[in-house]
Design an enzyme around this catalytic site. Structure first.
Site, mmCIF file in Angstrom:
data_model
loop_
_atom_site.group_PDB
_atom_site.id
_atom_site.type_symbol
_atom_site.label_atom_id
_atom_site.label_comp_id
_atom_site.label_asym_id
_atom_site.label_seq_id
_atom_site.Cartn_x
_atom_site.Cartn_y
_atom_site.Cartn_z
ATOM 1 N N GLU A 105 31.300 78.288 64.007
ATOM 2 C CA GLU A 105 29.983 78.572 63.693
ATOM 3 C C GLU A 105 29.169 77.138 63.725
ATOM 4 O O GLU A 105 27.952 77.356 64.140
ATOM 5 C CB GLU A 105 30.000 78.838 62.127
ATOM 6 C CG GLU A 105 28.702 79.487 61.549
ATOM 7 C CD GLU A 105 27.836 78.330 61.183
ATOM 8 O OE1 GLU A 105 26.613 78.692 60.602
ATOM 9 O OE2 GLU A 105 28.338 77.157 60.923
ATOM 10 N N ASP A 157 35.542 77.533 60.285
ATOM 11 C CA ASP A 157 35.487 76.113 60.811
ATOM 12 C C ASP A 157 34.635 74.964 60.170
ATOM 13 O O ASP A 157 33.650 75.566 59.454
ATOM 14 C CB ASP A 157 34.949 75.948 62.488
ATOM 15 C CG ASP A 157 33.593 76.351 62.264
ATOM 16 O OD1 ASP A 157 33.343 77.495 61.880
ATOM 17 O OD2 ASP A 157 32.877 75.617 63.167
#
Length: 482
Positions: free
Chosen positions: A145, A78
């Protein structure tokens, strides 16, 4: 032909451009996760995708490395998806528009996602090759994350054999990170009462702030737009009887807020006086921060008198006092490592919901007890204003390993490659290494990566030449781990 198709290492940049073509902001990761699964299936590689869309791909060691200890390659899929004001790109549905300027890659009007798309590209290039020398590979691609390392916290790694861990989520070439802070997101919700009244309104917007990563750039002296707005509102409320209508600012709790705005109810005859009070306070802020924040901007727009719903006077006072008194920034420096931040927090998001003003903080510390105390402090302050705190994404720190074989190998490889000594340091930011170290006892980990700048912002850039050198370092390291 892709924008990056002529760059070397060709396969790394090919996969990076593929990744950039797929929307992959935090929580919007199914497409990129499915892309990784297809990649593995097309190459007959063992693969596992969990319900949160984390992916693990296995590959046997190359010839001569079959019985070497397994190596874990790890990065997150991400990105922090932000764009400039006025950009009409839908980052939830559209890929990025890549640009090359000399040695730098960027994305037009948006963040680039080099953090951490380049780690994914490195790992895919290794998994794709039949020529690279490497031990057995266990490649971990985590999700979310950037909003609290939620994927790393969820993922099951009980079937992994590797204890040599290469995290490729650092942004300064030649600096090897060997420890990190733990952290959490503290979401403070302050209730407010409502009243209906007939009044004029003023919209106050602060922008042009540099922003940046709330961990690695918290020590740069940059101003948080949400906190600056609190100061402006306090000064305004001390001169004029105002009531808040809405507050909003920032985009991510782990990014220093670059903009902030408020709509306030002001008696129409006092609008000129209110505007003057706002401008005077903003001028003081500009003067104080002119060396660090040279591009600060203020805009004020007035709206004619009409019937609107405002926060009650007591609620307005409580919210402004909370915004002013809540701590922000560095709280303590590390007493044993000169120049190293030990404990901090960042008011990254402010928003107005139906019944609450929500202030979201990223809390960080390399001391577990200091982190716990800072969260307790936020809970106590929020409680004074009748609110509550939700703590999410709580993750452990990563302690320095004195007897790291991996560190010795990488330092040697870097010296052979560059002729220089690598810098070994801890970082005041969350790295997934801390979570994996808690799940895989005995883990020998290091974090590294190519040169990037202004990650999490629309000014983010990735160095082409550094990407190549870091790729060569990765291959040299894998070859030495026979």
């Amino acid at each position: 032909m892709g924008v990056l198709s002529n760059l070397e290492p060709n396969n790394v940049f090919k996969f990076f451009e593929d990744i950039c073509s797929i929307p992959h902001g935090s929580t919007n990761v199914k497409q990129i996760s499915d892309y990784l699964v297809r990649f593995a299936k097309e190459r007959n590689l063992k693969c596992r995708q969990d319900e949160k869309y984390n992916v693990i791909i296995w590959k046997d060691g190359s010839k001569g490395y079959e019985n070497s200890p397994a190596v874990i390659l790890q990065g997150h899929m991400d990105m922090v998806a932000v764009k400039v004001d006025g950009c009409d790109k839908d980052m939830a549905k559209e890929g990025l528009d890549l640009e090359i300027n000399g040695d730098l890659i960027s994305a037009k009007d948006t963040s680039l996602g080099g953090d951490n798309g380049i780690a994914v590209a490195y790992a895919l290039a290794i998994l794709d090759s039949d020529e690279i020398a490497h031990p057995p590979i266990e490649a971990i691609f985590t999700v979310d994350e950037e909003i609290g390392m939620l994927g790393a916290d969820f993922i099951d790694v009980s079937d992994l054999k590797g204890r040599i861990f290469l995290n490729m989520d650092s942004e300064d070439e030649g600096i090897f990170t060997v420890s990190c802070a733990g952290g959490a997101s503290a979401i403070c919700s302050i209730p407010y009462g409502k009243v209906e009244m007939s009044t004029a309104q003023m919209k106050i917007r602060l922008d042009g702030f540099l922003g940046g990563h709330s961990g690695v750039e918290i020590d740069k002296g940059r101003l948080n737009a949400n906190k600056a707005l609190g100061r402006v509102l306090l000064a305004l409320s001390n001169k004029i009887d105002i009531q808040l209508v809405t507050l909003s600012g920032g985009e991510k709790d782990n990014a220093i807020a670059k903009f902030s705005e408020a709509v306030v109810a002001v008696p129409e005859d006092l609008l000129p006086q209110a505007k003057d009070a706002v401008e005077q306070t903003f001028a003081k802020i500009q003067e104080e921060y002119k060396a660090v924040e040279p591009s600060l901007k203020l805009s004020t727009d007035t709206m004619e008198t009409k019937s609107i719903i405002c926060m009650a006077k007591t609620s307005t006072k409580a919210v402004i006092m909370a915004l002013v008194t809540m701590p922000n920034g560095i709280q303590r420096m590390n007493p044993e490592m000169e120049g190293m931040v030990q404990t901090s927090l960042n008011l990254g998001i402010m928003k107005t919901e139906e019944e609450y003003v929500v202030l979201s903080f990223a809390v960080r510390s390399s001391s577990q007890t200091e982190k716990e105390y800072l969260i307790d402090k936020l809970c106590a302050l929020t409680g004074i204003f009748g609110g509550t705190v939700q703590v999410v994404g709580n993750y452990p720190g990563w302690e320095y390993k004195a007897d790291s074989k991996l560190r010795t190998v990488m330092v040697e490889a870097y010296k052979e490659q560059s002729g220089e000594e690598a810098v070994i340091e801890g970082i005041h930011a969350g790295l997934e290494c801390g979570i994996f170290a808690s799940k895989l006892p005995g883990l020998d980990a290091i974090s590294f990566g190519p040169q990037m700048r202004d990650v999490h912002t629309t000014n983010e850039v990735l160095s082409i030449s550094s990407t190549k050198r870091t790729w060569e370092l990765l291959l040299k390291t894998l070859a030495k781990l026979k």
